[in-house]
Design an enzyme around this catalytic site. Structure first.
Site, PDB file in Angstrom:
ATOM      1  CG  PHE A 117      -0.403   0.561   2.467  1.00  0.00           C
ATOM      2  CD1 PHE A 117       0.243  -0.260   3.375  1.00  0.00           C
ATOM      3  CD2 PHE A 117      -0.509   1.909   2.762  1.00  0.00           C
ATOM      4  CE1 PHE A 117       0.774   0.251   4.552  1.00  0.00           C
ATOM      5  CE2 PHE A 117       0.019   2.435   3.933  1.00  0.00           C
ATOM      6  CZ  PHE A 117       0.661   1.600   4.829  1.00  0.00           C
ATOM      7  CE  LYS A 118       5.147   1.120   4.823  1.00  0.00           C
ATOM      8  NZ  LYS A 118       4.483  -0.168   5.151  1.00  0.00           N
ATOM      9  CG  ASP A 119       4.038   0.827  -4.460  1.00  0.00           C
ATOM     10  OD1 ASP A 119       5.177   1.245  -4.215  1.00  0.00           O
ATOM     11  OD2 ASP A 119       3.791  -0.349  -4.799  1.00  0.00           O
TER      12      ASP A 119
END
Ligand SMILES: *Cc1c(COP(=O)(O)O)cnc(C)c1O
Length: 475
Positions: A115-117
């Site tokens: 999810f960090k993208d």
């Protein structure tokens, strides 16, 4: 929109900063975290107007008030379109139904499968825009236990005004995670394997930021989850998911697997902006500082033990300070006192009435590795879906909330934070099936790696960084 630090007392004269300054600064000089001076409010008709928009369009609407005065609307729209065009699902963040009233929000369709993208891909472009205007260059330095490093590298690769150095503990990240960092061929990307632990890497990074001479000489900047811009970009998918499930005419509950409290805090920001959220169910692995806080009202650090969900193996949830600041009615002096107590004695307690206020919105549940494995197996049996261990903790937390009496007519959205192929061993142990990497990473194990191994020594790491920067400048 202007921003202030969570440790700023009303007596201090520090000027509120605009978005671009906050983006570049990361941490405030007083050690606090930046928060918006006021919350933009989305009325019911504003939320309804998000229906039918693309993810990039929702991102533009939700982020516009936060960047007002620093980034023009057209630039923001172009940046959001460019950011999410590179994701490998047309919906960008698809909702997948797992049970009659349970959905997974899949946040693993970006380049590094976590999810960090969703925030970092935007952040890299925002850095480029803001730096390009001023002709400045920055050096990003960060430590990673796995996911953050590769997401930051993918976000900053090939950007003209950025050099990025990522420290990881040698031999202590998974092979997929290491290769995602070391196989990026861009010459502004520098990987350092430190002979030590993740905590050693973090201490080295902190020491470099505390060395004012080094920090100023090389224009150090951070992309860790204390950067406000990351929280801001994460607010988007809470609106996106809720609107698809009927907001503003229906309340949604979110279940979030949590480490640093950055992801779930973004959901709380969405709630403060007017999104009708019933509450948040926070899932922890056995590193359960948050769950213990929700149970007792005391935040107390303990040692960290490795689990199947390494991106949640943390001792201190640094973004909790932002919630604390709201809980203490934005009293920066009080936040500073609590954080000082935590630094000195390893714990602080909030007053009973304030703790009860937290419980109106948050609940916490803890799952050890056996329970995580059982959840991966159960979901596969019931639905045929493979999930990674982090997402499993979130989905298990959603089930626990139901069992504890949450309204069964409420839709619950569990955030699926990583692709199962990122943690193939845990998934295979639970289901007997080894998930395959998506096509964009299928040849990961054939790509050449680039990485420098260094001792756990500040002078050695600083010398290496200075040397690489000098070589780039001479070229
Ligand atoms: C970083 C990460 C988390 C934890 O998110 P926080 O914002 O630190 O709470 C959960 N799952 C995955 C896969 C991650 O990479």
């Amino acid at each position: 929109m202007k921003y202030i630090s969570t440790r700023q007392s009303s007596a201090s004269a520090a000027e509120p900063l605009p978005f671009d300054a906050v983006l570049l600064a990361g941490l405030a000089r007083d050690g606090g975290l930046y928060m918006p001076q006021q919350w933009p409010r989305f009325a019911a008709e504003d939320i309804r107007a998000l229906r039918g928009l693309s993810y990039a369009q929702v991102a533009t609407r939700v982020m516009a008030p936060f960047v007002a005065g620093a980034i023009a609307d057209d630039d923001l729209a172009a940046m959001a379109a460019d950011t999410y065009a590179g994701f490998d699902h047309d919906a960008v963040a698809p909702l997948v139904q797992l049970d009659s009233n349970l959905w997974a929000l899949e946040l693993f369709h970006g380049p590094t499968l976590a999810f960090k993208d969703y925030a970092l891909q935007f952040l890299g472009r925002a850095f480029d825009l803001v730096l390009g205007r001023s002709g400045r260059r920055i050096t990003i330095v960060g430590a990673t236990s796995g996911d953050t490093g590769s997401a930051a590298i993918e976000a900053c690769r090939d950007r003209d005004a950025i050099e990025i150095f990522i420290l990881h503990p040698a031999g202590r990240v998974s092979e997929v995670q290491r290769r995602q960092m070391t196989t990026v061929p861009s010459d502004n990307v520098h990987n350092i394997a430190v002979k030590g632990t993740f905590d050693d890497c973090q201490d080295l990074v902190k020491a470099m930021f505390n060395d004012q001479g080094f920090r100023d000489r090389h224009a150090l900047s951070a992309v860790n989850s204390i950067n406000w811009a990351r929280i801001m970009a994460q607010i988007v998918y809470y609106f996106w998911a809720a609107v698809h499930l009927g907001a503003p005419d229906r309340q949604v509950t979110f279940a979030v697997p949590t480490g640093n409290f950055g992801n779930v805090l973004a959901g709380d920001c969405a709630r403060r902006m007017g999104l009708p959220v019933r509450g948040f169910v926070v899932g922890s692995n056995s590193n359960d500082i948050l769950t213990r806080f929700f149970q007792t009202g005391t935040m107390a650090a303990e040692g960290v033990s490795p689990t199947l969900s390494p991106s949640m193996d943390i001792q201190v949830s640094s973004n909790f300070e932002r919630l604390l600041w709201e809980l203490y009615d934005r009293d920066g002096a009080e936040v500073e006192r609590l954080m000082a107590r935590f630094r000195q004695g390893g714990s602080y307690a909030v007053e009973e009435a304030r703790w009860r206020r937290v419980l109106e919105t948050f609940a916490g549940h803890r799952f050890d590795d056996d329970q995580t494995t059982a959840e991966i197996a159960r979901l596969y049996r019931r639905t045929g879906h493979l999930i990674d261990p982090h997402s499993a903790v979130g989905i298990a937390a959603a089930a626990a909330a139901r069992a504890a009496g949450a309204d069964p007519s409420d839709p619950v959205v569990a955030l699926a934070t990583a692709h199962p192929a990122k943690f193939p061993d845990a998934v295979e142990a639970a289901t007997g099936i080894r998930p395959a990497l998506p096509p964009r990473l299928a040849d990961l194990f054939e790509r050449a790696e680039r990485c420098r191994t260094l001792p756990n020594n500040l002078a050695a790491v600083q010398a290496y960084i200075a040397d690489r920067l000098a070589a780039k400048e001479a070229a």
